[in-house]
Design an enzyme around this catalytic site. Structure first.
Site, PDB file in Angstrom:
ATOM      1  N   GLY A  48       3.897  53.212 -26.768  1.00  0.00           N
ATOM      2  CA  GLY A  48       5.315  53.005 -26.476  1.00  0.00           C
ATOM      3  C   GLY A  48       6.184  52.647 -27.662  1.00  0.00           C
ATOM      4  O   GLY A  48       7.379  52.945 -27.687  1.00  0.00           O
ATOM      5  N   ASP A 104       7.431  48.048 -27.672  1.00  0.00           N
ATOM      6  CA  ASP A 104       8.646  48.616 -27.095  1.00  0.00           C
ATOM      7  C   ASP A 104       9.381  47.607 -26.226  1.00  0.00           C
ATOM      8  O   ASP A 104      10.588  47.461 -26.323  1.00  0.00           O
ATOM      9  CB  ASP A 104       8.316  49.903 -26.299  1.00  0.00           C
ATOM     10  CG  ASP A 104       7.163  49.720 -25.301  1.00  0.00           C
ATOM     11  OD1 ASP A 104       6.649  48.604 -25.149  1.00  0.00           O
ATOM     12  OD2 ASP A 104       6.787  50.728 -24.675  1.00  0.00           O
ATOM     13  N   ASP A 107       7.964  42.555 -20.983  1.00  0.00           N
ATOM     14  CA  ASP A 107       8.262  42.559 -19.552  1.00  0.00           C
ATOM     15  C   ASP A 107       7.646  41.298 -18.949  1.00  0.00           C
ATOM     16  O   ASP A 107       8.204  40.218 -19.091  1.00  0.00           O
ATOM     17  CB  ASP A 107       7.716  43.862 -18.965  1.00  0.00           C
ATOM     18  CG  ASP A 107       8.037  44.066 -17.500  1.00  0.00           C
ATOM     19  OD1 ASP A 107       9.077  43.570 -17.041  1.00  0.00           O
ATOM     20  OD2 ASP A 107       7.256  44.740 -16.798  1.00  0.00           O
ATOM     21  N   LYS A 135      12.962  42.008 -21.000  1.00  0.00           N
ATOM     22  CA  LYS A 135      13.354  41.812 -19.593  1.00  0.00           C
ATOM     23  C   LYS A 135      12.980  40.385 -19.223  1.00  0.00           C
ATOM     24  O   LYS A 135      11.934  40.159 -18.601  1.00  0.00           O
ATOM     25  CB  LYS A 135      12.551  42.763 -18.692  1.00  0.00           C
ATOM     26  CG  LYS A 135      13.007  44.193 -18.647  1.00  0.00           C
ATOM     27  CD  LYS A 135      12.312  44.857 -17.454  1.00  0.00           C
ATOM     28  CE  LYS A 135      11.919  46.262 -17.726  1.00  0.00           C
ATOM     29  NZ  LYS A 135      11.058  46.837 -16.666  1.00  0.00           N
TER      30      LYS A 135
HETATM   31  P1  5GP Z   1       4.061  43.502 -19.912  1.00  0.00           P
HETATM   32  O1  5GP Z   1       2.605  43.286 -20.191  1.00  0.00           O
HETATM   33  O2  5GP Z   1       4.987  42.705 -20.797  1.00  0.00           O
HETATM   34  O3  5GP Z   1       4.384  43.342 -18.447  1.00  0.00           O
HETATM   35  O4  5GP Z   1       4.340  45.007 -20.124  1.00  0.00           O
HETATM   36  C1  5GP Z   1       4.341  45.540 -21.352  1.00  0.00           C
HETATM   37  C2  5GP Z   1       4.160  47.026 -21.283  1.00  0.00           C
HETATM   38  O5  5GP Z   1       4.506  47.553 -20.000  1.00  0.00           O
HETATM   39  C3  5GP Z   1       5.122  47.653 -22.249  1.00  0.00           C
HETATM   40  O6  5GP Z   1       4.550  47.765 -23.515  1.00  0.00           O
HETATM   41  C4  5GP Z   1       5.369  48.984 -21.605  1.00  0.00           C
HETATM   42  O7  5GP Z   1       4.361  49.898 -21.985  1.00  0.00           O
HETATM   43  C5  5GP Z   1       5.258  48.727 -20.127  1.00  0.00           C
HETATM   44  N1  5GP Z   1       6.589  48.513 -19.517  1.00  0.00           N
HETATM   45  C6  5GP Z   1       7.138  47.374 -19.071  1.00  0.00           C
HETATM   46  N2  5GP Z   1       8.377  47.582 -18.588  1.00  0.00           N
HETATM   47  C7  5GP Z   1       8.622  48.889 -18.748  1.00  0.00           C
HETATM   48  C8  5GP Z   1       9.746  49.734 -18.456  1.00  0.00           C
HETATM   49  O8  5GP Z   1      10.806  49.330 -17.957  1.00  0.00           O
HETATM   50  N3  5GP Z   1       9.600  51.045 -18.776  1.00  0.00           N
HETATM   51  C9  5GP Z   1       8.466  51.548 -19.328  1.00  0.00           C
HETATM   52  N4  5GP Z   1       8.454  52.845 -19.584  1.00  0.00           N
HETATM   53  N5  5GP Z   1       7.408  50.802 -19.620  1.00  0.00           N
HETATM   54  C10 5GP Z   1       7.479  49.479 -19.329  1.00  0.00           C
HETATM   55 MG    MG Z   2       3.526  49.523 -24.240  1.00  0.00          MG
END
Ligand code: 5GP
Ligand code: MG
Length: 184
Positions: A48, A104, A107, A135
């Site tokens: 990403g 990227d 979240d 986010k």
């Molecule tokens: P986390 O572990 O912080 O929940 O998620 C991180 C990963 O989830 C990011 O590196 C990304 O690959 C994916 N991700 C989280 N939110 C989004 C989003 O809104 N769009 C996309 N395409 N990927 C997301």
């Molecule tokens: Mg990612």
């Protein structure tokens, strides 16, 4: 120059290419000020962060070394599975290094938390997080990114490296897709 057409699957462009580029230039200056002349080991989270990293890296003023890590949590959906798999680890030794982890989007934070925990075992001199998007309403871990491009609401976005089922990474802007695309 003609205005590029917006992809037909896109419902709304959240952040234009011009805004992204301006913000990344400012981010690179902030990061440069923070590190001064110190060498920084940049570790980017694939896939990403590829597009973001490409735009950021060549603007960083300090000496760098580059490596990457491959992590997955989403599969083909729009919600984190919560199970983070590091499928390829970085190769450079991190002991005593200033490490900048680039991704990227921040979240839930589970992915970067997991990677950071692994990295700390190697005793880097410092460890900072840089993400294009944040986010904050979705956070489930006690960890904050140090350098953030844009803070966005809780919507699943694509483009500028971010995918939905490996598609749309090449869109030059950050966008929300039409609901029927996510449902399909
Ligand atoms: P986390 O572990 O912080 O929940 O998620 C991180 C990963 O989830 C990011 O590196 C990304 O690959 C994916 N991700 C989280 N939110 C989004 C989003 O809104 N769009 C996309 N395409 N990927 C997301
Ligand atoms: Mg990612």
């Amino acid at each position: 120059m003609t205005t590029p057409r917006v992809h037909p699957d896109v419902e709304r462009v959240l952040i234009t290419e011009a805004r992204i580029h301006r913000r990344i230039a400012a981010l690179a200056r902030d990061i440069g000020k923070h590190y001064g002349d110190a060498e920084v080991t940049v570790i980017t989270v694939l896939n990403g962060s590829m597009v973001f990293l490409g735009e950021l890296l060549h603007r960083l003023p300090m000496p760098t070394r580059l490596d990457s890590v491959v992590a997955r949590s989403y599969g083909a959906g729009t919600k984190s599975s919560g199970r983070i798999r590091i499928s390829r680890q970085w190769q450079l030794p991190l002991k005593g290094q200033h490490v900048l982890l680039v991704d990227d989007i921040f979240d839930t934070g589970l992915t970067l938390k997991r990677i950071c925990d692994h990295m700390r075992r190697e005793h880097p001199a410092s460890l900072r997080l840089c993400v294009l998007l944040d986010k904050p309403t979705r956070r489930v871990v006690d960890l904050q990114p140090d350098f953030v491009g844009f803070t966005i609401p809780d919507q699943f976005v694509v483009g500028y490296g971010l995918d939905f089922a490996e598609r749309y990474r090449n869109l030059p802007y950050i966008a929300v897709l039409k609901p029927q695309i996510y449902r399909a």
